[in-house]
Enzyme design. Structure first.
Site, mmCIF file in Angstrom:
data_model
loop_
_atom_site.group_PDB
_atom_site.id
_atom_site.type_symbol
_atom_site.label_atom_id
_atom_site.label_comp_id
_atom_site.label_asym_id
_atom_site.label_seq_id
_atom_site.Cartn_x
_atom_site.Cartn_y
_atom_site.Cartn_z
ATOM 1 C CD GLU A 100 4.071 -6.311 -10.121
ATOM 2 O OE1 GLU A 100 3.919 -7.548 -10.063
ATOM 3 O OE2 GLU A 100 4.113 -5.590 -9.117
ATOM 4 C CD GLU A 117 0.190 -3.198 -8.097
ATOM 5 O OE1 GLU A 117 0.613 -4.017 -7.250
ATOM 6 O OE2 GLU A 117 -0.278 -3.550 -9.197
#
Ligand code: NAG
Length: 634
Positions: free
Chosen positions: A198, A272
């Site tokens: 991320e 995710e």
């Protein structure tokens, strides 16, 4: 004649031997699934709108489980449960802070034996997506970065700052060759490797992601590379030539269309999909509705995309490893990482598990799915027989020579652990004061501290309460500030500011305090075994204040998992047979601590509690966890 007979006997013997060997082989569980046994031509490819694995269309039905949150004896059991749910790919992060606790000193043993973990996954017929960081977020202290990086006052984490890139390269020199062996092209289970984590939500340095990518490729990572980002970072997280994937909980069509706009004719993957959520101290236990979860998973699969369930099995933040968030408020994560995932913290089934199994049964190429393994027993062993106590003040000498300095020094920069500073736990700062008055932290206590005048508590300070009144006494007294590192931030811009202990001056009557004696109270295994060597008192002799309590947990027969109920205890840490189970705190939500069966032995087990305020009335084990009042994830 005789010779013929002998020869015949010999041949019969050899044949018998071969038959016995074949029978033996057949009786062993087949180590790998047939698909894994096919000759390997090409690994995971993302050159069309779906993945290809060994030339065959492949849909990733992934599940996350972190080996560092699950004791080794459970690894197989959890993976078997994944397989039986229709998961075909296992996803794990790699925690740098545990693998390199001191600069240049590496640990890949026991619970950190990543090679063993990867080889078991291969044996079980699970493919692996590895997410080696170096930053992993993961609700883990400093997002998995080792705290010794912070000794450099100019450190710029997650950038191409030399101090960071050099440390990353040295770590990757140790880590990557160990895992590269387990790549698909080398006969192992790893089919993809994630570049950082991320980064789009942070994106401080435009050269950084390229640096991490090269650091992997230069060390012979040859399988598919990918990045993963949530909606805040998707615009700036992806890299040329690396497959971008997304993270979310609620289905976001915009993210899917964004993905196809930046990489047309590529498979879509949700790296995710959050099956639940984590909890923080003082909040509630988050749950995510099973039907809502199922409708999103179905939606993703209907659209032909791949998915990874984060978490499939959350496990536990044992020790002091929990992370924290700090946006408008500092919120440290709790010990349990149950996550309301398909498997509970202790590896038990939930309704999510069975609903997913039905759905994945349709999509998984393996038909039928393996049977669901039987339940693992949980026990209630009744009361822990508390026997003795030991005030913290009596064992300070066991923490080593205190460090003397005029000004307070933050824990990472203390001269302990061969120049690596203190990473976790508590730090005690002592000085001498005259009289009393207003004690003020000016925000320099990280993260909270109990303040003592001559060993009498005068109050607790934290981010919200920066001031306590020290009663006026016309005499010299010892002022002690017991600071707890409650967990470093793992996500967001505050990650740049995670030094702990006293990070600047604290004041009495407006003047900065000076001349400190500082004790590192990491409560590591050396320290915890050394306190067993000193004289302990009868329970009746200990007053309130930071104190160790010890008792016996009796286990009849072979031990199974259990949960320690911390009812009426205030705040502290629990150790079982010397292993740190994690923190407890009466503000909740968590009320029990998970004790893995393999950490117990038949007979007497030693429970040691470090309680900061006041011992509870009783202590007992139960067979069901209490994670506290629930609240739906928003
Ligand atoms: C354990 O902690 C003490 C400080 O309490 C420190 O001096 C020592 O080096 C640590 N030992 C290990 C093995 O980490």
């Amino acid at each position: 004649m005789r010779r013929d007979l002998q020869r015949r006997r010999m041949i019969i013997l050899i044949l018998l031997f071969i038959a016995a060997f074949l029978l033996y082989r057949l009786s062993l569980p087949s180590p790998q699934k047939p698909s894994v046994m096919l000759p390997r031509k090409s690994g995971l490819l993302a050159e069309d709108s779906h993945f290809l694995l060994n030339g065959i269309p492949y849909r990733i039905l992934g599940g996350s489980m972190h080996y560092f949150r699950v004791p080794v004896p459970f690894w197989r059991d959890r993976m078997r449960k994944m397989k039986a749910c229709g998961i075909n790919t296992l996803t794990t992060y790699v925690p740098w802070n545990l693998h390199e606790p001191r600069k240049g000193k590496f640990d890949f043993s026991k619970d950190l034996d990543i090679s063993e973990f990867l080889s078991i996954a291969g044996e079980m017929g699970l493919w692996v997506i590895l997410r080696p960081g170096p930053y992993i977020c993961a609700e883990w202290d400093l997002g998995g970065l080792p705290s010794w990086l912070l000794r450099d006052k100019d450190m710029k984490l997650r950038t191409t700052y030399k101090g960071f890139t050099e440390a990353t390269e040295a770590y990757f020199d140790e880590l990557i060759p160990r895992v590269a062996k387990y790549q698909y092209s080398n006969g192992g289970p790893i089919i993809a490797v994630q570049v950082e984590n991320e980064y789009g939500s942070y994106a401080k340095d435009t050269n950084y992601m390229e640096f991490i990518k090269n650091a992997l490729v230069e060390r012979d990572i040859v399988e598919l590379l990918l990045t993963s980002d949530n909606k805040d970072g998707i615009n700036s997280g992806h890299l040329e030539g690396v497959l971008a994937t997304v993270n979310f909980q609620k289905f976001e069509p915009a993210l899917f269309s964004y993905l196809s706009s930046i990489q047309s004719k590529k498979p879509v993957m949700v790296m995710e999909f959050w099956t639940g959520w984590f909890d923080y101290w003082g909040g509630k236990h988050h749950i995510f509705d099973v039907d809502e979860m199922m409708s999103t998973v179905s939606e993703v699969l209907n659209r032909g995309a791949s998915i990874n369930l984060y978490m499939f099995h959350g496990g536990t933040n044992f020790g002091f490893m929990n992370g924290a968030l700090h946006f408008h408020e500092y919120l440290p994560d709790i010990t349990s990482y149950d996550y309301d995932a398909p498997l509970t913290e202790a590896g038990d089934y939930t309704s999510k598990y069975f609903k997913l199994r039905e759905l994945f049964g349709v999509y998984n190429a393996e038909k039928p799915l393996p049977p669901v393994p039987s339940l693992t027993l949980k026990a209630s062993y009744g009361a822990v027989d508390l026997k003795r106590c030991l005030p913290l003040w009596e064992v300070l000498h066991l923490a080593g020579e205190p460090f003397k300095s005029a000004e307070p020094i933050n824990m990472e920069n203390l001269p302990v652990n061969d120049g690596n500073g203190q990473s976790y736990g508590y730090t005690l700062y002592e000085t001498t004061i005259y009289g009393g008055g207003k004690f003020h932290t000016k925000g320099n206590v990280r993260d909270r501290a109990q303040v003592f005048a001559n060993s009498q508590s005068v109050g607790t300070v934290d981010y919200k309460k920066e001031e306590v009144h020290i009663p006026e006494v016309p005499a010299f007294r010892k002022l002690a500030i017991l600071v707890e590192n409650c967990g470093r931030v793992n996500y967001g811009p505050k990650i740049d500011n995670q030094r702990k202990g006293l990070v600047g001056d604290v004041y009495l009557r407006g003047k900065p305090l000076r001349n400190f004696k500082t004790y590192s109270l990491e409560m590591n295994s050396t320290f915890m075994s050394s306190i067993n060597e000193v004289h302990w008192s009868d329970l009746s002799e200990c007053k309130t204040g930071p104190t160790f309590y010890q008792g016996a947990l009796n286990v009849e027969g072979s031990p199974t998992d259990t949960f320690l109920r911390m009812k009426s205890w205030k705040k502290g840490v629990v150790f079982v047979n010397g292993k740190n189970l994690g923190r407890y705190w009466d503000i909740g939500p968590q009320e029990t601590l998970f004790i893995p069966g393999p950490w117990l032995w038949p007979g007497v087990n030693e429970i040691t509690i470090f309680e900061e305020y006041e011992a509870g009335q009783t202590l007992f084990t139960v067979d069901t966890p209490i994670l506290g009042k629930t609240q739906y994830v928003e």
